[in-house]
Design a protein around this motif. Structure first.
Motif, PDB file in Angstrom:
ATOM      1  N   THR A   1      -5.113  12.316 -10.763  1.00 24.00           N
ATOM      2  CA  THR A   1      -6.289  11.711 -11.379  1.00 24.00           C
ATOM      3  C   THR A   1      -6.896  12.638 -12.424  1.00 24.00           C
ATOM      4  OG1 THR A   1      -6.685  10.482  -9.345  1.00 24.00           O
ATOM      5  CG2 THR A   1      -8.530  10.656 -10.871  1.00 24.00           C
TER       6      THR A   1
ATOM      7  N   ASN B   1     -12.393   7.204  -1.972  1.00 21.48           N
ATOM      8  CA  ASN B   1     -11.266   6.655  -1.208  1.00 21.48           C
ATOM      9  C   ASN B   1     -11.196   7.240   0.194  1.00 21.48           C
ATOM     10  OD1 ASN B   1      -9.694   6.498  -4.230  1.00 21.48           O
ATOM     11  ND2 ASN B   1      -9.716   4.705  -2.932  1.00 21.48           N
TER      12      ASN B   1
ATOM     13  N   LYS C   1      -7.528   3.455 -14.202  1.00 28.01           N
ATOM     14  CA  LYS C   1      -6.960   2.912 -15.439  1.00 28.01           C
ATOM     15  C   LYS C   1      -7.883   1.897 -16.094  1.00 28.01           C
ATOM     16  CE  LYS C   1      -3.697   1.259 -18.347  1.00 28.01           C
ATOM     17  NZ  LYS C   1      -4.489   0.557 -19.332  1.00 28.01           N
ATOM     18  N   LYS C   2      -8.173   0.832 -15.386  1.00 30.39           N
ATOM     19  CA  LYS C   2      -8.885  -0.298 -15.995  1.00 30.39           C
ATOM     20  C   LYS C   2     -10.311   0.054 -16.417  1.00 30.39           C
ATOM     21  CE  LYS C   2      -9.927  -5.125 -15.419  1.00 30.39           C
ATOM     22  NZ  LYS C   2      -9.093  -6.186 -15.761  1.00 30.39           N
TER      23      LYS C   2
ATOM     24  N   ASP D   1     -13.221   2.224  -1.232  1.00 26.98           N
ATOM     25  CA  ASP D   1     -12.142   2.049  -2.193  1.00 26.98           C
ATOM     26  C   ASP D   1     -12.591   1.339  -3.467  1.00 26.98           C
ATOM     27  OD1 ASP D   1     -10.298   3.349  -0.550  1.00 26.98           O
ATOM     28  OD2 ASP D   1      -9.878   1.505   0.537  1.00 26.98           O
ATOM     29  N   THR D   2     -13.645   0.538  -3.389  1.00 27.30           N
ATOM     30  CA  THR D   2     -14.145  -0.165  -4.572  1.00 27.30           C
ATOM     31  C   THR D   2     -14.660   0.797  -5.639  1.00 27.30           C
ATOM     32  OG1 THR D   2     -16.311  -0.414  -3.531  1.00 27.30           O
ATOM     33  CG2 THR D   2     -14.752  -2.264  -3.324  1.00 27.30           C
TER      34      THR D   2
ATOM     35  N   MET E   1       0.842  -1.186   0.000  1.00 27.62           N
ATOM     36  CA  MET E   1       0.000   0.000   0.000  1.00 27.62           C
ATOM     37  C   MET E   1       0.883   1.244   0.000  1.00 27.62           C
ATOM     38  SD  MET E   1      -2.911   1.238   2.682  1.00 27.62           S
ATOM     39  CE  MET E   1      -3.957  -0.144   2.343  1.00 27.62           C
ATOM     40  N   ARG E   2       0.498   2.198  -0.776  1.00 24.13           N
ATOM     41  CA  ARG E   2       1.222   3.473  -0.800  1.00 24.13           C
ATOM     42  C   ARG E   2       0.291   4.578  -0.343  1.00 24.13           C
ATOM     43  NH1 ARG E   2       4.690   2.979  -6.356  1.00 24.13           N
ATOM     44  NH2 ARG E   2       5.741   1.083  -5.715  1.00 24.13           N
TER      45      ARG E   2
ATOM     46  N   VAL F   1     -10.137   5.560  -6.796  1.00 21.51           N
ATOM     47  CA  VAL F   1      -9.095   5.757  -7.808  1.00 21.51           C
ATOM     48  C   VAL F   1      -8.559   4.433  -8.359  1.00 21.51           C
ATOM     49  CG1 VAL F   1      -6.811   6.787  -8.198  1.00 21.51           C
ATOM     50  CG2 VAL F   1      -8.510   8.010  -6.856  1.00 21.51           C
ATOM     51  N   ARG F   2      -8.754   3.349  -7.632  1.00 22.65           N
ATOM     52  CA  ARG F   2      -8.264   2.067  -8.159  1.00 22.65           C
ATOM     53  C   ARG F   2      -8.907   1.734  -9.502  1.00 22.65           C
ATOM     54  NH1 ARG F   2     -10.512  -3.160  -4.970  1.00 22.65           N
ATOM     55  NH2 ARG F   2     -12.368  -3.448  -6.240  1.00 22.65           N
ATOM     56  N   ASN F   3     -10.042   2.341  -9.814  1.00 16.49           N
ATOM     57  CA  ASN F   3     -10.737   2.108 -11.084  1.00 16.49           C
ATOM     58  C   ASN F   3     -10.260   3.018 -12.210  1.00 16.49           C
ATOM     59  OD1 ASN F   3     -12.580   0.100 -10.086  1.00 16.49           O
ATOM     60  ND2 ASN F   3     -13.562   1.763  -8.964  1.00 16.49           N
TER      61      ASN F   3
END
Length: 71
Positions: free
Chosen positions: A20, A45, A58-59, A50-51, A8-9, A54-56
């Motif tokens: 972003t 976030n 790129k993909k 988190d779902t 984790m960062r 930002v984890r989304n």
């Protein structure tokens, strides 16, 4: 073989928001819309969702814009 955990960062929210928004602008999203989208993802976030954060980026979002699935 067990999957390895990704470290984790931590990042300041403002810096993550700026990054972003810049990613959205890089694929042609107008600056005002890029800022709004970045705000929403980082907000998720910061509120523990988190779902939907930002984890989304790129993909889902960047790849979706590049493929024409998101306009």
């Amino acid at each position: 073989m067990e999957p390895q955990a990704v470290p984790m960062r931590m990042m300041q929210a403002d810096a993550l928001r700026d990054f972003t928004a810049a990613a959205f602008r890089a694929v042609g999203v107008p600056a005002d819309q890029a800022a709004d989208a970045a705000h929403v993802l980082v907000w998720a976030n910061l509120h523990g969702v988190d779902t939907h954060g930002v984890r989304n980026l790129k993909k889902f979002y960047i790849d979706g814009i590049n493929s024409g699935m998101i306009t």
